[in-house]
Scaffold this motif. Structure first.
Motif, PDB file in Angstrom:
ATOM      1  N   SER A   1     101.123  86.821 155.663  1.00 38.43           N
ATOM      2  CA  SER A   1     100.706  85.410 155.714  1.00 38.43           C
ATOM      3  C   SER A   1     101.751  84.484 155.089  1.00 38.43           C
ATOM      4  O   SER A   1     101.762  83.287 155.377  1.00 38.43           O
ATOM      5  CB  SER A   1      99.385  85.229 154.964  1.00 38.43           C
ATOM      6  OG  SER A   1      99.583  85.322 153.563  1.00 38.43           O
TER       7      SER A   1
ATOM      8  N   ASN B   1      97.143  87.768 145.514  1.00 41.86           N
ATOM      9  CA  ASN B   1      96.757  88.450 146.757  1.00 41.86           C
ATOM     10  C   ASN B   1      97.739  89.564 147.081  1.00 41.86           C
ATOM     11  O   ASN B   1      98.953  89.445 146.880  1.00 41.86           O
ATOM     12  CB  ASN B   1      96.610  87.461 147.918  1.00 41.86           C
ATOM     13  CG  ASN B   1      97.813  86.584 148.168  1.00 41.86           C
ATOM     14  OD1 ASN B   1      98.513  86.213 147.244  1.00 41.86           O
ATOM     15  ND2 ASN B   1      98.055  86.259 149.419  1.00 41.86           N
TER      16      ASN B   1
ATOM     17  N   CYS C   1      92.247  89.571 148.201  1.00 44.86           N
ATOM     18  CA  CYS C   1      92.514  88.217 147.706  1.00 44.86           C
ATOM     19  C   CYS C   1      92.823  88.231 146.202  1.00 44.86           C
ATOM     20  O   CYS C   1      92.427  89.154 145.476  1.00 44.86           O
ATOM     21  CB  CYS C   1      91.305  87.329 147.921  1.00 44.86           C
ATOM     22  SG  CYS C   1      90.917  86.962 149.632  1.00 44.86           S
ATOM     23  N   ALA C   2      93.436  87.155 145.774  1.00 42.95           N
ATOM     24  CA  ALA C   2      93.797  87.008 144.355  1.00 42.95           C
ATOM     25  C   ALA C   2      92.573  87.031 143.441  1.00 42.95           C
ATOM     26  O   ALA C   2      92.599  87.642 142.362  1.00 42.95           O
ATOM     27  CB  ALA C   2      94.547  85.698 144.165  1.00 42.95           C
ATOM     28  N   GLU C   3      91.509  86.373 143.869  1.00 39.91           N
ATOM     29  CA  GLU C   3      90.324  86.259 143.012  1.00 39.91           C
ATOM     30  C   GLU C   3      89.712  87.639 142.733  1.00 39.91           C
ATOM     31  O   GLU C   3      89.325  87.952 141.609  1.00 39.91           O
ATOM     32  CB  GLU C   3      89.253  85.377 143.667  1.00 39.91           C
ATOM     33  CG  GLU C   3      89.679  83.937 143.876  1.00 39.91           C
ATOM     34  CD  GLU C   3      90.351  83.693 145.222  1.00 39.91           C
ATOM     35  OE1 GLU C   3      91.111  84.572 145.684  1.00 39.91           O
ATOM     36  OE2 GLU C   3      90.112  82.636 145.802  1.00 39.91           O
TER      37      GLU C   3
ATOM     38  N   VAL D   1      98.761  83.485 146.588  1.00 40.24           N
ATOM     39  CA  VAL D   1      97.627  82.937 145.838  1.00 40.24           C
ATOM     40  C   VAL D   1      97.617  83.570 144.450  1.00 40.24           C
ATOM     41  O   VAL D   1      97.852  84.780 144.305  1.00 40.24           O
ATOM     42  CB  VAL D   1      96.282  83.217 146.556  1.00 40.24           C
ATOM     43  CG1 VAL D   1      95.125  82.564 145.802  1.00 40.24           C
ATOM     44  CG2 VAL D   1      96.322  82.718 148.001  1.00 40.24           C
TER      45      VAL D   1
ATOM     46  N   CYS E   1      87.404  82.449 149.330  1.00 36.79           N
ATOM     47  CA  CYS E   1      86.799  82.835 150.612  1.00 36.79           C
ATOM     48  C   CYS E   1      85.377  83.347 150.371  1.00 36.79           C
ATOM     49  O   CYS E   1      84.954  83.581 149.227  1.00 36.79           O
ATOM     50  CB  CYS E   1      87.651  83.895 151.306  1.00 36.79           C
ATOM     51  SG  CYS E   1      87.456  85.548 150.620  1.00 36.79           S
TER      52      CYS E   1
ATOM     53  N   GLU F   1      98.547  92.019 150.208  1.00 35.61           N
ATOM     54  CA  GLU F   1      98.299  92.260 151.633  1.00 35.61           C
ATOM     55  C   GLU F   1      98.715  93.671 152.031  1.00 35.61           C
ATOM     56  O   GLU F   1      99.320  94.411 151.241  1.00 35.61           O
ATOM     57  CB  GLU F   1      99.035  91.192 152.453  1.00 35.61           C
ATOM     58  CG  GLU F   1      98.517  89.790 152.134  1.00 35.61           C
ATOM     59  CD  GLU F   1      99.159  88.687 152.961  1.00 35.61           C
ATOM     60  OE1 GLU F   1     100.162  88.949 153.663  1.00 35.61           O
ATOM     61  OE2 GLU F   1      98.638  87.550 152.895  1.00 35.61           O
TER      62      GLU F   1
ATOM     63  N   PHE G   1     101.526  83.368 152.364  1.00 34.33           N
ATOM     64  CA  PHE G   1     100.750  82.437 151.545  1.00 34.33           C
ATOM     65  C   PHE G   1     100.404  83.159 150.246  1.00 34.33           C
ATOM     66  O   PHE G   1      99.659  84.143 150.243  1.00 34.33           O
ATOM     67  CB  PHE G   1      99.474  82.008 152.288  1.00 34.33           C
ATOM     68  CG  PHE G   1      98.731  80.892 151.624  1.00 34.33           C
ATOM     69  CD1 PHE G   1      99.228  79.599 151.646  1.00 34.33           C
ATOM     70  CD2 PHE G   1      97.522  81.125 150.971  1.00 34.33           C
ATOM     71  CE1 PHE G   1      98.549  78.558 151.023  1.00 34.33           C
ATOM     72  CE2 PHE G   1      96.834  80.097 150.350  1.00 34.33           C
ATOM     73  CZ  PHE G   1      97.350  78.802 150.387  1.00 34.33           C
TER      74      PHE G   1
HETATM   75  N1  THU Z   1      93.672  84.450 149.975  1.00 34.81           N
HETATM   76  C1  THU Z   1      93.410  84.604 148.645  1.00 34.81           C
HETATM   77  O1  THU Z   1      94.039  85.421 147.952  1.00 34.81           O
HETATM   78  N2  THU Z   1      92.453  83.848 148.088  1.00 34.81           N
HETATM   79  C2  THU Z   1      91.772  82.869 148.739  1.00 34.81           C
HETATM   80  O2  THU Z   1      90.966  82.181 148.131  1.00 34.81           O
HETATM   81  C3  THU Z   1      91.990  82.645 150.161  1.00 34.81           C
HETATM   82  C4  THU Z   1      92.959  83.546 150.823  1.00 34.81           C
HETATM   83  C5  THU Z   1      94.757  85.245 150.553  1.00 34.81           C
HETATM   84  C6  THU Z   1      94.350  86.283 151.548  1.00 34.81           C
HETATM   85  C7  THU Z   1      95.635  86.446 152.329  1.00 34.81           C
HETATM   86  O3  THU Z   1      96.492  87.344 151.645  1.00 34.81           O
HETATM   87  C8  THU Z   1      96.274  85.078 152.292  1.00 34.81           C
HETATM   88  O4  THU Z   1      95.639  84.385 151.235  1.00 34.81           O
HETATM   89  C9  THU Z   1      96.128  84.298 153.576  1.00 34.81           C
HETATM   90  O5  THU Z   1      94.816  84.267 153.986  1.00 34.81           O
END
Ligand code: THU
Length: 156
Positions: A41, A61, A72-74, A45, A111, A63, A43
């Motif tokens: 991604s 996060n 996910c990070a949380e 987090v 999420c 992947e 992206f």
């Molecule tokens: N992701 C998180 O780690 N936390 C969130 O609150 C939303 C999404 C991550 C999951 C994935 O690795 C990337 O962001 C893109 O969706």
């Protein structure tokens, strides 16, 4: 009978306007985002959790080529805290921030799956777990509890 569910939340006009403890937590989350493994991604987090004893536990996060296997990070943060500090499974707040592929800080709202996981710990501890989300340079949003983000959550 028709019923309504209303939530309240607070917005701060930037990270610098947060109370010191939450500023520290969001800064820790931004630092944690550097540990993200996000080759798919791009992206990143970061999440930082403050335990009842003041300790901060972070996650990012992670992947995987088998996409649903990532986390996910949380959940990385709260599972790390719960497994490493089971005697202090009591969470005061979690701060979350995203960082895009250009290195810009972005909104990251938990999420649905993370809301479900956070809500179970909140329910178990019997008091609110605040959620602090970076939205933009001029906006940080604070939710008073996870239950506001996941009304009528599933539980056993
Ligand atoms: N992701 C998180 O780690 N936390 C969130 O609150 C939303 C999404 C991550 C999951 C994935 O690795 C990337 O962001 C893109 O969706």
């Amino acid at each position: 009978m028709d019923k309504t569910f209303v939530i309240s939340f607070r917005e701060y006009e930037g990270v610098s306007k947060l109370p010191a403890a939450d500023r520290e937590l969001l800064t820790a989350a931004a630092d944690a985002a550097k540990g993200a493994y996000a080759p798919y991604s791009h992206f990143h987090v970061g999440a930082a959790l403050r335990l009842a004893d003041g300790t901060i536990v972070c996650g990012s996060n992670q992947e995987n080529a088998a996409y649903p296997s990532g986390l996910c990070a949380e959940r990385t943060a709260i599972f790390a805290a719960s497994s490493q500090r089971p005697e202090c499974r009591d969470f005061e707040a979690i701060a979350i921030i995203g960082v895009n592929e250009r290195g810009e800080r972005c909104e990251a709202s938990p999420c649905g799956a993370c809301r479900q996981v956070l809500s179970e710990y909140e329910r178990n501890q019997g008091h609110p777990l605040r959620v602090v989300c970076y939205v933009a340079e001029d906006c940080v949003r604070e939710y008073g509890c996870v239950a506001d983000l996941l009304p009528f959550a599933f539980s056993l």
